[in-house]
Each structure stands twice: as structure tokens, then as C-alpha cells.
Write a protein that holds these residues in place. Sequence first.
Motif, PDB file in Angstrom:
ATOM      1  N   GLN A   3       0.829  -1.192   0.000  1.00 56.55           N
ATOM      2  CA  GLN A   3       0.000   0.000   0.000  1.00 56.55           C
ATOM      3  C   GLN A   3       0.868   1.247   0.000  1.00 56.55           C
ATOM      4  OE1 GLN A   3      -2.647  -0.485   3.410  1.00 56.55           O
ATOM      5  NE2 GLN A   3      -4.290  -1.111   2.010  1.00 56.55           N
ATOM      6  N   ALA A  23       3.871   7.272   2.052  1.00 62.82           N
ATOM      7  CA  ALA A  23       4.056   6.284   3.104  1.00 62.82           C
ATOM      8  C   ALA A  23       3.775   4.898   2.553  1.00 62.82           C
ATOM      9  CB  ALA A  23       3.137   6.588   4.282  1.00 62.82           C
ATOM     10  N   ALA A  24       4.715   3.995   2.730  1.00 65.02           N
ATOM     11  CA  ALA A  24       4.616   2.670   2.144  1.00 65.02           C
ATOM     12  C   ALA A  24       4.490   1.594   3.210  1.00 65.02           C
ATOM     13  CB  ALA A  24       5.830   2.379   1.271  1.00 65.02           C
ATOM     14  N   SER A  25       3.714   0.591   2.891  1.00 66.86           N
ATOM     15  CA  SER A  25       3.626  -0.609   3.708  1.00 66.86           C
ATOM     16  C   SER A  25       3.664  -1.816   2.788  1.00 66.86           C
ATOM     17  CB  SER A  25       2.354  -0.617   4.561  1.00 66.86           C
ATOM     18  OG  SER A  25       1.194  -0.587   3.750  1.00 66.86           O
ATOM     19  N   GLY A  26       4.185  -2.909   3.287  1.00 65.69           N
ATOM     20  CA  GLY A  26       4.293  -4.110   2.486  1.00 65.69           C
ATOM     21  C   GLY A  26       5.542  -4.172   1.637  1.00 65.69           C
ATOM     22  N   LYS A  76      11.391   6.209   8.244  1.00 67.92           N
ATOM     23  CA  LYS A  76       9.946   6.329   8.072  1.00 67.92           C
ATOM     24  C   LYS A  76       9.402   5.475   6.932  1.00 67.92           C
ATOM     25  CE  LYS A  76       9.784  11.052   9.862  1.00 67.92           C
ATOM     26  NZ  LYS A  76       9.371  12.452   9.575  1.00 67.92           N
ATOM     27  N   ASN A  77      10.313   4.838   6.182  1.00 65.11           N
ATOM     28  CA  ASN A  77       9.915   4.030   5.033  1.00 65.11           C
ATOM     29  C   ASN A  77       9.016   4.832   4.084  1.00 65.11           C
ATOM     30  OD1 ASN A  77      10.171   1.483   3.700  1.00 65.11           O
ATOM     31  ND2 ASN A  77       8.062   0.980   4.267  1.00 65.11           N
ATOM     32  N   THR A  78       9.467   6.017   3.747  1.00 68.37           N
ATOM     33  CA  THR A  78       8.701   6.888   2.875  1.00 68.37           C
ATOM     34  C   THR A  78       9.516   7.328   1.670  1.00 68.37           C
ATOM     35  OG1 THR A  78       9.349   8.876   4.108  1.00 68.37           O
ATOM     36  CG2 THR A  78       7.301   7.788   4.769  1.00 68.37           C
TER      37      THR A  78
END
Length: 116
Positions: A3, A23-26, A76-78
Motif C-alpha cells: 500500500q 508512506a509505504a507498507s508491504g 519512516k519508510n517513505t
Amino acid sequence: QVQLVESGGGLVQPGDSLRLSCAASGIIVVNSHMSWFRQAPGKEREFVARMTPGGSGTDYADSVKGRFTISRSYPKNTLNLQMNNLKPEDTAIYYCSVFFRGHNVWGQGTQVTVSS
């Protein structure tokens, strides 16, 4: 599930600056092929900027070179896009994307409007 959620868009005047974030997830942003695209009203989606895994290389559309800077934030993995000296022609919905396991994954976009 992968996402991507963009933020930071808004209404600004010519010459102003904005900083977009994705903002990233996965996925791990620093290890991924990440890009920014945009789509203006009545036009097709176009490439804006990209960064190779690990941030070893960048690429920009000619229209934004010298004004936009793509970057990553590891903690922040962004994925970020600093946009300076904005012009009316920059008006568009800006999308974050990642090429992951043979597919393009897109966020829902954030609106940037540059107008007097």
C-alpha cells in the motif's frame, strides 16, 4: 499487501514549494524501484522522477529538473518529492508508485494545484 499513501498536496501560488510524501507498507522503500508520476486534467499520466534501490541513482523529467528532488527516508519508510518554484503547469494529481513483483502498484494520489 503493498500500500502507498501520498500526502502533502495542496493549493499554492506560482513560486511556492511543496513537499510530497509517500508512506509505504508491504515493501521496503529503500530496496524498491520507486517513482513519482503525475496526471494533469485531460492528459495522460506522465513520469516525474524515480529513484533506484538504495538511492544509488535518480532520474527526472526535463520539465522538473532543477526544481524537484526525489528522496527516501529510511526510518519512516517513505518516498518524498520536494517541489520548489512551482509553476501552473505543475498542477496535477501526483502519484507514488513502486514496481513490485512484476506489477506497478499505485497510491491514490494527492492533488497539487498551482494557481494565482
